[in-house]
Write an enzyme that holds these catalytic residues in place. Structure first.
Site, PDB file in Angstrom:
ATOM      1  CE  LYS A 165       4.618 -16.253   7.334  1.00 29.01           C
ATOM      2  NZ  LYS A 165       3.803 -15.600   6.816  1.00 29.01           N
ATOM      3  CD  GLU A 170       5.641 -25.754   2.250  1.00 28.28           C
ATOM      4  OE1 GLU A 170       5.631 -25.759   1.255  1.00 28.28           O
ATOM      5  OE2 GLU A 170       4.315 -26.053   2.901  1.00 28.28           O
ATOM      6  CG  ASP A 171       5.773 -22.196  -0.339  1.00 26.27           C
ATOM      7  OD1 ASP A 171       5.591 -23.037   1.137  1.00 26.27           O
ATOM      8  OD2 ASP A 171       4.866 -21.784  -0.742  1.00 26.27           O
ATOM      9  CG  ASP A 200      -0.279 -18.167  -3.925  1.00 26.37           C
ATOM     10  OD1 ASP A 200       0.344 -18.866  -3.222  1.00 26.37           O
ATOM     11  OD2 ASP A 200      -1.571 -18.126  -4.131  1.00 26.37           O
ATOM     12  CG  PHE A 215       0.873 -12.916   3.368  1.00 26.56           C
ATOM     13  CD1 PHE A 215       0.544 -14.048   3.748  1.00 26.56           C
ATOM     14  CD2 PHE A 215       0.953 -12.802   1.986  1.00 26.56           C
ATOM     15  CE1 PHE A 215      -0.176 -15.156   2.994  1.00 26.56           C
ATOM     16  CE2 PHE A 215       0.530 -13.799   1.002  1.00 26.56           C
ATOM     17  CZ  PHE A 215      -0.049 -15.023   1.463  1.00 26.56           C
ATOM     18  CB  VAL A 216       6.705 -13.070   2.096  1.00 29.82           C
ATOM     19  CG1 VAL A 216       7.436 -12.152   3.122  1.00 29.82           C
ATOM     20  CG2 VAL A 216       6.839 -14.430   2.388  1.00 29.82           C
ATOM     21  NE  ARG A 232       1.454 -19.713  -7.404  1.00 37.25           N
ATOM     22  CZ  ARG A 232       0.991 -20.274  -6.267  1.00 37.25           C
ATOM     23  NH1 ARG A 232       2.085 -20.425  -5.373  1.00 37.25           N
ATOM     24  NH2 ARG A 232       0.126 -20.567  -5.842  1.00 37.25           N
ATOM     25  CG  ASP A 246       2.094 -18.879   8.397  1.00 37.36           C
ATOM     26  OD1 ASP A 246       2.599 -18.295   8.840  1.00 37.36           O
ATOM     27  OD2 ASP A 246       0.860 -19.086   8.046  1.00 37.36           O
ATOM     28  CE  LYS A 289      -1.735 -24.016  -8.304  1.00 35.39           C
ATOM     29  NZ  LYS A 289      -2.723 -22.933  -8.939  1.00 35.39           N
TER      30      LYS A 289
HETATM   31  P1  IMP Z   1       0.976 -23.499   7.155  1.00 31.83           P
HETATM   32  O1  IMP Z   1       0.513 -24.599   6.816  1.00 31.83           O
HETATM   33  O2  IMP Z   1       0.306 -22.645   8.026  1.00 31.83           O
HETATM   34  O3  IMP Z   1       2.549 -23.844   7.837  1.00 31.83           O
HETATM   35  O4  IMP Z   1       1.340 -22.857   5.831  1.00 31.83           O
HETATM   36  C1  IMP Z   1       2.233 -23.344   4.867  1.00 31.83           C
HETATM   37  C2  IMP Z   1       1.653 -22.648   3.484  1.00 31.83           C
HETATM   38  O5  IMP Z   1       0.772 -21.601   3.609  1.00 31.83           O
HETATM   39  C3  IMP Z   1       2.864 -22.378   2.593  1.00 31.83           C
HETATM   40  O6  IMP Z   1       3.147 -23.757   1.632  1.00 31.83           O
HETATM   41  C4  IMP Z   1       2.322 -21.354   1.708  1.00 31.83           C
HETATM   42  O7  IMP Z   1       1.774 -21.973   0.578  1.00 31.83           O
HETATM   43  C5  IMP Z   1       1.100 -20.742   2.666  1.00 31.83           C
HETATM   44  N1  IMP Z   1       1.997 -19.570   3.276  1.00 31.83           N
HETATM   45  C6  IMP Z   1       2.318 -19.287   4.533  1.00 31.83           C
HETATM   46  N2  IMP Z   1       2.504 -18.060   4.816  1.00 31.83           N
HETATM   47  C7  IMP Z   1       2.653 -17.346   3.604  1.00 31.83           C
HETATM   48  C8  IMP Z   1       3.099 -16.311   3.193  1.00 31.83           C
HETATM   49  O8  IMP Z   1       3.714 -15.473   3.886  1.00 31.83           O
HETATM   50  N3  IMP Z   1       2.922 -16.059   2.024  1.00 31.83           N
HETATM   51  C9  IMP Z   1       2.703 -16.897   0.828  1.00 31.83           C
HETATM   52  N4  IMP Z   1       2.169 -18.053   1.354  1.00 31.83           N
HETATM   53  C10 IMP Z   1       2.312 -18.274   2.476  1.00 31.83           C
HETATM   54 MG    MG Z   2       1.724 -23.293  -0.401  1.00 27.28          MG
END
Ligand code: IMP
Ligand code: MG
Length: 173
Positions: free
Chosen positions: A128, A96-97, A156, A149-150, A162, A100, A41
């Site tokens: 990140k 994508e938001d 969220d 963590f943002v 959000r 990570d 979301k």
């Molecule tokens: P990844 O799969 O570890 O790259 O994480 C990506 C998803 O994790 C993003 O689409 C976010 O929904 C969530 N996420 C990762 N880091 C953060 C953060 O700092 N704040 C909020 N959501 C995060």
């Molecule tokens: Mg997400």
């Protein structure tokens, strides 16, 4: 444990950067139809601002690929909701938001590739890179940030925050 939020990226700075990304994407896709596939979301607010910076040749759909519980990724990511729009032969831009560990994007890209789009690219609001565990790169990045963590502007913590119009660091006091 109490939670507090500290400002990191103010709303006007986000809006300026989204306008720049929009201009860049508009130029790159000139004359081509573009399908924005928004990752639910977290990317919804970013996508709604970004698409208003694009031309008439854009349409939008949604994909859900999730693993996150609290602030730690559980590692496994599955694609749970797929777009209605057929992507075969289309120019697709995943929205994508935040990148990570890279696992969410890797899963979304793998699924999108299986649909045989004409082209496939990624725009992320935040990156990140220090947290990366699997290879995942965006073609367009709003802001590269340190390992915080943002929350806010769509992002969220346990479905909260959000609605904030700027991006904040969430801290445990
Ligand atoms: P990844 O799969 O570890 O790259 O994480 C990506 C998803 O994790 C993003 O689409 C976010 O929904 C969530 N996420 C990762 N880091 C953060 C953060 O700092 N704040 C909020 N959501 C995060
Ligand atoms: Mg997400």
């Amino acid at each position: 444990m109490r939670l507090s939020v500290q400002p990191l990226i103010a709303a006007p700075r986000i809006q300026r950067r989204v306008a720049e990304l929009g201009a860049q994407i508009r130029a790159d896709y000139q004359g081509r139809d573009l399908v924005l596939v928004v990752l639910l979301k977290g990317a919804v607010i970013f996508a709604s601002d970004l698409m208003r910076r694009l031309d008439n040749n854009v349409c939008v759909d949604f994909l859900r690929a999730a693993s996150y519980a609290g602030t730690e990724s559980t590692g496994e990511v599955t694609v749970r909701t797929i777009p209605e729009t057929p992507l075969s032969g289309r120019h697709v831009l995943l929205v994508e938001d935040i990148l990570d560990t890279g696992r969410t994007l890797a899963a979304a890209l793998q699924w999108a590739r299986s649909q045989q789009p004409a082209s496939l690219a990624v725009v992320t609001l935040l990156d990140k890179p220090s947290r990366r565990e699997v290879e995942a790169k965006a073609d367009y990045t709003g802001f590269t940030i340190d390992d915080h963590f943002v929350v806010g502007y769509g992002l969220d913590y346990e479905q909260r925050y959000r609605q904030l119009d700027s991006i904040h660091v969430l801290e445990h006091e």
